[in-house]
Design an enzyme around this catalytic site. Structure first.
Site, PDB file in Angstrom:
ATOM      1  N   GLY A   1       7.983 -24.403  21.681  1.00  0.00           N
ATOM      2  CA  GLY A   1       7.386 -23.102  21.522  1.00  0.00           C
ATOM      3  C   GLY A   1       7.810 -21.902  22.458  1.00  0.00           C
ATOM      4  O   GLY A   1       7.102 -21.066  22.346  1.00  0.00           O
ATOM      5  N   SER A   2       8.796 -22.125  23.113  1.00  0.00           N
ATOM      6  CA  SER A   2       9.077 -21.304  24.031  1.00  0.00           C
ATOM      7  C   SER A   2       9.580 -19.942  23.597  1.00  0.00           C
ATOM      8  O   SER A   2      10.611 -19.930  22.591  1.00  0.00           O
ATOM      9  CB  SER A   2      10.342 -21.790  24.955  1.00  0.00           C
ATOM     10  OG  SER A   2      11.192 -20.653  25.671  1.00  0.00           O
TER      11      SER A   2
END
Ligand SMILES: Cc1ncc(COP(=O)(O)O)c(C=O)c1O
Length: 327
Positions: free
Chosen positions: A75-76
């Site tokens: 999810g960066s």
């Protein structure tokens, strides 16, 4: 050697600096509050990551790289932004992500965006984000053996080169603030490059800003050490005065843990929407804004909005009934 290449431009600068008097009152602040709108850097959905990526992609191009290798959590925000920057610069992008890839359906919007923009995704098989650090050089070696020219970017883009982007942002915000104002500036701190660049820039401008990092993922001592090392690296690279340990101030804003929403963050996000029309995300910006009243005891303040829009979207998907907090 002077570079013959022009610096790659991604961000639309300067980003706006806006006063938010209703939000200042709602947060109970003692003085005026300004928001530095780096959620509006104007490149893809990159937020604060547009500034470091300009320097990183310029360096990659100078080194004649043809593929960017970076990674992080699925999810960066950074991997999403790096994929867009690589596509824009005409480079391939290989992402090394922590985990097995079997997790969430639908995927986090940052991962979905990176895949839509052509990232070649590899999984470390280990949920720990640290697993990415050891996998990056291995993947780069493999690509080099296949005849490619990889440019590796550490998680979050927080290298000395990346942090240079936020050094320049200090000059930008000082030009926008009323002359002679020395505000307390609060910014979210993850991998530390954003705060480090700001610290180095502020020290170079005779410590014009009182900077406070709200650490959302690392314990304070660890964040402190990383930021000081990076800030000193930036100062050395530029030939500027070297930051002292006292120039780095970090507070613990992790709440229940990295990437987990906090009650204080939810409240701050609701106030930001209602009183300033700002969208905050639960991972970085909401926790950073929630820390602001504790650290601003007098004088003017700046909240550095670093973006995180797709983390907000991810949160709405997981917690669809989260009320905005009308009271
Ligand atoms: C929205 C947002 N804010 C703040 C940060 C923190 O920046 P840094 O990693 O440079 O400390 C990040 C990093 O990923 C981010 O995505």
């Amino acid at each position: 050697v002077t570079s013959t290449l022009r610096r790659l431009r991604l961000a639309v600068l300067p980003t706006p600096l806006v006063e938010a008097s209703r939000l200042a009152a709602a947060l109970g602040l003692p003085g005026p509050l300004f928001i530095k709108r780096d959620d509006l850097t104007g490149f893809a959905v990159a937020g604060n990551k547009a500034r470091p990526l300009e320097a990183l992609l310029t360096e990659a191009t100078e080194q004649k790289a043809d593929v960017i290798v970076t990674g992080g959590a699925p999810g960066s925000n950074f991997v999403q932004a790096a994929t867009a920057a690589a596509a824009y610069a005409g480079l391939r992008c290989v992402l090394v992500l922590a985990g097995t890839g079997e997790a969430a359906a639908p995927p986090h919007p940052n991962l979905a965006a990176a895949q839509a923009w052509g990232a070649d995704v590899r999984w470390t098989g280990d949920e720990a984000r640290l697993s990415v650090d050891s996998a990056l050089p291995k993947v780069a070696d493999e690509l080099a053996r296949a005849g490619l020219r990889p440019y590796v970017i550490a998680r979050g883009g927080s290298t000395v080169t990346g942090a240079l982007g936020y050094h320049a942002a200090v000059t930008e915000v000082l030009d926008q603030l009323p002359a002679g104002m020395h505000p307390t500036v609060v910014v979210g701190c993850g991998s530390g490059g954003t705060l480090a660049g700001l610290v180095a820039g502020s020290v170079a401008h005779r410590r014009a800003l009182r900077l406070v990092g709200a650490s959302v993922s690392r314990p304070v001592e660890e964040a402190d050490g990383r930021v000081l090392t990076l800030a000193r690296g930036v100062a050395l690279r530029r030939g500027d005065p070297i930051p002292e340990p006292s120039d780095v101030v970090v507070v613990d804003a992790r709440g229940p843990g990295h990437a987990l929403p906090s009650a204080a963050g939810d409240r701050a996000a609701a106030l930001a929407l209602q009183h300033a029309g700002l969208v905050l995300d639960p991972v970085y910006t909401a926790k950073a804004l929630a820390a602001l009243p504790e650290v601003v005891l007098d004088g003017p303040a700046v909240f550095w909005h670093t973006g995180g829009l797709l983390d907000a979207v991810a949160d709405w998907m997981v917690r669809p009934n989260q009320a905005v907090g009308w009271s």
